[in-house]
Design a protein around this motif. Structure first.
Motif, mmCIF file in Angstrom:
data_model
loop_
_atom_site.group_PDB
_atom_site.id
_atom_site.type_symbol
_atom_site.label_atom_id
_atom_site.label_comp_id
_atom_site.label_asym_id
_atom_site.label_seq_id
_atom_site.Cartn_x
_atom_site.Cartn_y
_atom_site.Cartn_z
ATOM 1 N N LEU A 122 -2.647 -13.528 -8.027
ATOM 2 C CA LEU A 122 -3.298 -14.577 -8.817
ATOM 3 C C LEU A 122 -3.744 -14.004 -10.155
ATOM 4 N N CYS A 158 -16.806 -10.439 -9.296
ATOM 5 C CA CYS A 158 -17.298 -10.928 -10.585
ATOM 6 C C CYS A 158 -18.815 -10.739 -10.676
ATOM 7 N N GLN A 188 -9.148 -10.298 -9.125
ATOM 8 C CA GLN A 188 -8.560 -11.635 -9.130
ATOM 9 C C GLN A 188 -9.655 -12.664 -9.397
ATOM 10 N N THR A 189 -9.269 -13.763 -10.026
ATOM 11 C CA THR A 189 -10.254 -14.783 -10.393
ATOM 12 C C THR A 189 -10.952 -15.390 -9.181
ATOM 13 N N ASP A 190 -10.315 -15.381 -8.029
ATOM 14 C CA ASP A 190 -10.958 -15.957 -6.846
ATOM 15 C C ASP A 190 -11.872 -14.976 -6.116
ATOM 16 N N ASN A 191 -12.013 -13.759 -6.623
ATOM 17 C CA ASN A 191 -12.908 -12.773 -6.013
ATOM 18 C C ASN A 191 -14.281 -12.871 -6.683
ATOM 19 N N GLU A 192 -15.040 -13.861 -6.277
ATOM 20 C CA GLU A 192 -16.339 -14.126 -6.897
ATOM 21 C C GLU A 192 -17.332 -12.990 -6.681
ATOM 22 N N TRP A 206 -8.423 -7.969 -0.040
ATOM 23 C CA TRP A 206 -8.724 -7.624 -1.429
ATOM 24 C C TRP A 206 -8.203 -6.264 -1.867
#
Length: 182
Positions: free
Chosen positions: A171, A148, A141-145, A37
């Motif tokens: 991404l 978020c 990134q959108t996949d780093n929940e 990340w």
């Protein structure tokens, strides 16, 4: 700066990085998730010293303020590194800046990032004043929940989607914003 203890987590001490943090920084970077990340690899003590010096140069220029996040356990002989928070991309005449953070693997799940980010946010708005800073941006990134969730917990509102920009952002991403409250 400090984030007070909670019923389930010790207080956090948030202070500028220094060379004595090098061994703990190298250890934190051994984590595969951290390497996934983040974009500034720290392989050894020399890399860590360069990384700390970069943080200190940002302080000297006034455009980047990086902080080590440490747990202050009662009765422990010294504080223990658990993460990093940073205020970056400050520029004269620019009313916004970006925030970033990471949490060491051994400290995840203890609300380190939200508590440290909340402390950094309050410090940034109080220290820089409305004439210099009105908005903070958090990108991930959108996949780093997990990032978020940190944004949501700290009242950074989702403001939009960002296109991928390889190699730094391979991404698409989220842009979260927090405005100064009056």
């Amino acid at each position: 700066m400090r984030a007070e203890a909670t019923p389930t987590a010790p207080a956090l001490v948030i202070r500028p990085w220094c060379v004595r943090d090098v061994p703990a920084l190298v250890e934190a970077w051994r984590d595969p998730a951290m390497r996934h990340w983040t974009t500034s690899p720290v392989e050894n003590d020399a890399d860590a010293v360069r990384w700390v010096r970069t943080q200190r140069r940002g302080w000297a220029r006034g455009d980047r303020f990086g902080f080590a996040v440490l747990e202050a356990r009662p009765g422990a002989p010294q504080e223990h590194l658990v993460g990093n928070v940073v205020l970056k991309d400050l520029a004269p005449g620019k009313p916004s800046a970006e925030v970033g953070y990471w949490t060491a693997a051994h400290a995840r799940g203890r609300a380190v990032a939200p508590r440290a980010l909340e402390t950094l946010t309050a410090w940034a708005f109080a220290t820089l004043g409305p004439d210099r800073l009105n908005r903070l941006e958090l990108l991930h990134q959108t996949d780093n929940e997990a990032s978020c969730r940190v944004a949501q917990k700290t009242r950074y509102k989702l403001a939009g989607l960002l296109p991928a920009t390889p190699p730094t952002f391979p991404l698409a991403g989220h842009l979260h914003i927090r405005h100064r409250t009056t």
